[in-house]
Design an enzyme around this catalytic site. Structure first.
Site, PDB file in Angstrom:
ATOM      1  N   LYS A 225     -52.621  15.422   9.093  1.00 45.14           N
ATOM      2  CA  LYS A 225     -51.496  15.300  10.024  1.00 45.14           C
ATOM      3  C   LYS A 225     -51.593  13.995  10.817  1.00 45.14           C
ATOM      4  O   LYS A 225     -50.588  13.340  11.083  1.00 45.14           O
ATOM      5  CB  LYS A 225     -51.484  16.487  10.979  1.00 45.14           C
ATOM      6  CG  LYS A 225     -50.955  17.777  10.388  1.00 45.14           C
ATOM      7  CD  LYS A 225     -50.895  18.855  11.453  1.00 45.14           C
ATOM      8  CE  LYS A 225     -50.452  20.187  10.866  1.00 45.14           C
ATOM      9  NZ  LYS A 225     -50.469  21.255  11.882  1.00 45.14           N
TER      10      LYS A 225
ATOM     11  N   ARG B 130     -58.956  23.890  -1.356  1.00 41.99           N
ATOM     12  CA  ARG B 130     -57.883  23.116  -0.730  1.00 41.99           C
ATOM     13  C   ARG B 130     -57.202  22.278  -1.811  1.00 41.99           C
ATOM     14  O   ARG B 130     -57.833  21.831  -2.761  1.00 41.99           O
ATOM     15  CB  ARG B 130     -58.474  22.203   0.343  1.00 41.99           C
ATOM     16  CG  ARG B 130     -57.451  21.261   0.962  1.00 41.99           C
ATOM     17  CD  ARG B 130     -58.100  20.377   2.011  1.00 41.99           C
ATOM     18  NE  ARG B 130     -57.178  19.316   2.418  1.00 41.99           N
ATOM     19  CZ  ARG B 130     -56.985  18.944   3.665  1.00 41.99           C
ATOM     20  NH1 ARG B 130     -57.642  19.535   4.625  1.00 41.99           N
ATOM     21  NH2 ARG B 130     -56.156  17.964   3.956  1.00 41.99           N
TER      22      ARG B 130
ATOM     23  N   GLU C 207     -50.509  26.044  12.679  1.00 42.63           N
ATOM     24  CA  GLU C 207     -50.470  25.534  14.048  1.00 42.63           C
ATOM     25  C   GLU C 207     -49.134  24.809  14.233  1.00 42.63           C
ATOM     26  O   GLU C 207     -48.785  23.947  13.423  1.00 42.63           O
ATOM     27  CB  GLU C 207     -51.627  24.565  14.294  1.00 42.63           C
ATOM     28  CG  GLU C 207     -51.670  24.044  15.718  1.00 42.63           C
ATOM     29  CD  GLU C 207     -52.768  23.005  15.931  1.00 42.63           C
ATOM     30  OE1 GLU C 207     -53.049  22.689  17.086  1.00 42.63           O
ATOM     31  OE2 GLU C 207     -53.326  22.513  14.925  1.00 42.63           O
TER      32      GLU C 207
END
Length: 725
Positions: free
Chosen positions: A427, A417, A197
């Protein structure tokens, strides 16, 4: 299949030659057993435990055998090469191989033989050898190495190793078919995608996804799509697309195709209409908090059974972005009370009136990631969608979208992950540090962003090896940083030039009796074990400078070694009232034996107009947070490390003036550093690179004013391992 090759991922060095030739000839299946002590080939009633003999046996069985006398020479080379520690000797062998391969494809004859596999395996098993090969000074050898590395069978052997290491499988038999790694994968047809993104900078977690996607695309001779998932105008900006592409380039990740989810907004809108018309989706204006509560309790929305016409009307209103339209969203009609809450009628479309950085003001409605991702994956021809297993509950949702719309199916491949201790990958939390001014930006060396870790001195090669070693592991754990930095050290150590730097604080002048009457300049190698690194100029004089810490350790009449010069005997040590050393006098004793001294000291000739020293700053960093892993209810500001940057002012030898930003060096007896450029006042700055040892990666937050600075703590441990390189 005639035999079985039993291996353990713990074997060091790993028998790559045996594994690769087994998959190439298909004469033995790989069986990983972590209890195995070495490598064993069960073949036609015999057990063979010597790797060289295993390679010969499988080569003969596979028709790769040859009678050349050269073959034995290469087997001997493969046996001795990993044991050689002196870089010049290693380079001599690599140079010889490179010269030989300048006009040849293989080591013996015109086809691949056992000689190629045994030498390739010896190189593959040594991080040091690979590090030297990465210097790009052995073009022909690198070409030959890359060819064998890229063979389908070799890739299969490597993937088998990664899979076994991740699962710690016992007797995990891997048939020599190319299907392992990705489900139903076919050579030349695999398409993977990396869909960031454009709302921030890539971090080390993204690096794993990007590298694995590229790895499998190359492994199967397929394609990698870089797709910007730009469905939320609130967060996304063009500048982030540019920085993400730059970050991927830093990682040496290059896509075959570049796309955007916004390229498909028209198609996605049509498919949302299709779901509504088929009664598989509905419009809903339930308040967000109430919707969340109803989904949690398994309560159907009051609009779940609205008619198609009403739903189309509300969706049309949403498209205009009217005051009425923004109250609504569209939800997939999956389930009300499925135990998997991800399947409880998720939102697939919502309003957003902000300007989109690519489509402008054309759209007021945007698809959610959960709707757009499976649809675009299918449309773009993705065969295998690699996702972290935090999405596992949403995998059925992904498959539902594709099936409900009658689209081409896509395989999902899960991996864990990446999490590290004392490290934030959120983020939102990283934004907080930037906005609060606690770091200087997204490329701050304390940040886990790709830019941050590269600026800290982590090499792409170390990162790649680490990521591939993690492979398809499903374990969700917080990893220590030591393995990654240890790998990095093995890669940079053979090629990092050596320089000297002396801490300014408490610096001690030394008079050298017997030294040159005027300064003399001598040419010395920048790396004693690797002459290819180049040469440097070292000034020898009768007036030197050393560090206070070293001076304090000297005893009267003690013989010490001045590195790169010889021995000297301490004759006089002058102290001030506080016990601080203010000057020292030594007698040069070049006939002394450096092997008998306990202290090997770095020094610099006192500066003169002809031979100046360089003012420089050494930087070291701590973790940004004081807790290894923040819990969900932890308040971030309560765990911020009070001090995370440590500066040490030094004099450095003048050879550093030729360095370029990003160059990695070693200041001997201090550690590895990366040149970060010059500060605003023109002073060179060097960032300390952790080397994997405890002192270099431990949290420093607990230190007090009475304890040594973190930089000195790390250096103290380094000095325990003093050597004269």
């Amino acid at each position: 299949m005639a035999g079985t090759l039993t291996l353990s991922t713990k074997t060091s060095p790993f028998p790559w030659a045996a594994a690769a030739i087994a998959t190439y000839t298909e004469k033995a299946e790989l069986s990983f057993d972590e209890s195995a002590s070495g490598v064993t080939l069960d073949f036609e009633g015999s057990k063979i435990t010597d790797e060289a003999e295993i390679v010969r046996t499988l080569a003969k069985a596979g028709g790769l055998s040859d009678e050349s006398t050269k073959t034995q020479t290469y087997f001997e080379l493969a046996k001795t090469l990993p044991k050689v520690t002196a870089v010049p000797a290693i380079l001599t062998s690599l140079d010889s191989l490179d010269d030989y391969l300048a006009f040849r494809t293989f080591l013996v004859g015109h086809d691949i033989t056992a000689a190629d596999f045994i030498v390739w395996g010896a190189l593959k098993a040594s991080v040091k050898l690979i590090g030297l090969l990465k210097n790009n000074k052995h073009v022909h050898l690198s070409r030959w190495y890359s060819y064998i590395e890229a063979l389908d069978s070799t890739q299969l052997a490597q993937t088998s190793f990664i899979e076994a290491k991740a699962s710690k499988a016992r007797s995990n038999k891997t048939a020599a078919s190319f299907a392992l790694g990705l489900q139903n994968a076919k050579e030349g047809e695999v398409v993977t995608r990396f869909p960031p993104e454009p709302s921030g900078y890539l971090h080390i977690g993204h690096a794993k996804a990007a590298m694995l996607n590229q790895y499998f695309a190359k492994m199967y001779k397929g394609k990698l799509i870089i797709r910007f998932d730009d469905t939320n105008p609130t967060k996304e900006r063009t500048e982030f697309e540019e920085t993400i592409l730059e970050d991927l380039s830093l990682l040496d990740v290059h896509g075959d195709i570049l796309t955007h989810t916004s390229d498909y907004f028209d198609k996605l809108y049509e498919l949302a209409l299709q779901l509504i018309k088929e009664g598989k989706a509905y419009a809903d204006d339930t308040e967000q908090a109430q919707m969340r509560d109803e989904r949690f309790k398994g309560i159907a929305s009051k609009h779940r059974d609205d008619g198609v016409e009403d739903n189309l009307k509300h969706f049309a209103e949403m498209k205009t972005g009217s005051e009425e339209g923004v109250r609504w969203c569209v939800r997939a009609k999956m389930s009300v009370d499925n135990p998997n809450k991800a399947l409880r009628d998720p939102v697939i479309y919502r309003c957003n009136l902000l300007h989109h950085h690519r489509t402008g003001d054309k759209w007021k409605v945007y698809p959610t990631y959960d709707f757009a991702c499976p649809v675009v994956d299918s449309i773009e021809g993705v065969t295998h969608a690699l996702r972290t297993n935090e999405y596992r509950d949403r995998n059925p949702q992904y498959y539902w979208m594709i099936e409900a719309l009658g689209l081409r199916p896509v395989h999902i491949w899960d991996f864990s992950r990446l999490n590290f201790i004392y490290t934030l990958l959120s983020k939102r939390k990283l934004h907080w540090f930037v906005d609060s001014g606690l770091v200087r930006g997204w490329d701050d060396p304390r940040f886990p962003t790709v830019r941050g870790i590269r600026r800290r001195g982590l090499t792409v090669e170390a990162l790649r090896q680490f990521m591939l070693a993690q492979g398809p592991s499903q374990a969700i754990v917080s990893l220590e940083w030591d393995t990654l930095w240890t790998l990095n050290k093995k890669i940079i150590d053979p090629i990092a030039p050596r320089f000297w730097a002396i801490e300014k604080e408490g610096i001690v002048p030394v008079k050298v009796n017997g030294g040159p009457t005027t300064p003399e300049v001598k040419t010395l190698p920048k790396h004693k074990k690797n002459p290819d690194v180049g040469e440097k100029k070292t000034v020898f004089a009768s007036q030197l400078l050393i560090e206070q810490e070293d001076a304090l350790s000297f005893e009267d009449q003690e013989e010490v070694t001045l590195m790169d010069w010889g021995n000297a005997i301490v004759r006089k040590k002058n102290l001030d009232d506080s016990g601080k050393v203010i000057s020292i006098e030594v007698d040069l004793h070049l006939e002394g034996d450096f092997r008998k001294t306990k202290k090997k000291i770095t020094w610099l000739a006192a500066p003169t107009p002809e031979h100046p020293l360089i003012d420089a700053t050494l930087l070291d960093y701590d973790y940004l947070i004081t807790k290894k892993k923040l819990e969900e209810n932890d308040e971030l500001k309560d765990f911020v490390t009070p001090e995370t940057e440590f500066r040490e002012e030094v004099y450095a030898d003048a050879n550093i003036v030729d360095l370029k930003k990003g160059d990695i060096i070693q200041f001997e007896r201090k550690g590895y550093y990366i040149f970060d450029g010059k500060s605003q006042d023109g002073k060179p700055e060097f960032i300390h690179i952790p080397d994997g040892r405890a002192a270099s990666i431990a949290s420093k937050a607990g230190s007090t004013a009475d304890t040594p600075t973190p930089a000195r703590q790390a250096r103290a441990e380094a000095k325990k391992l003093e050597s004269i390189w």
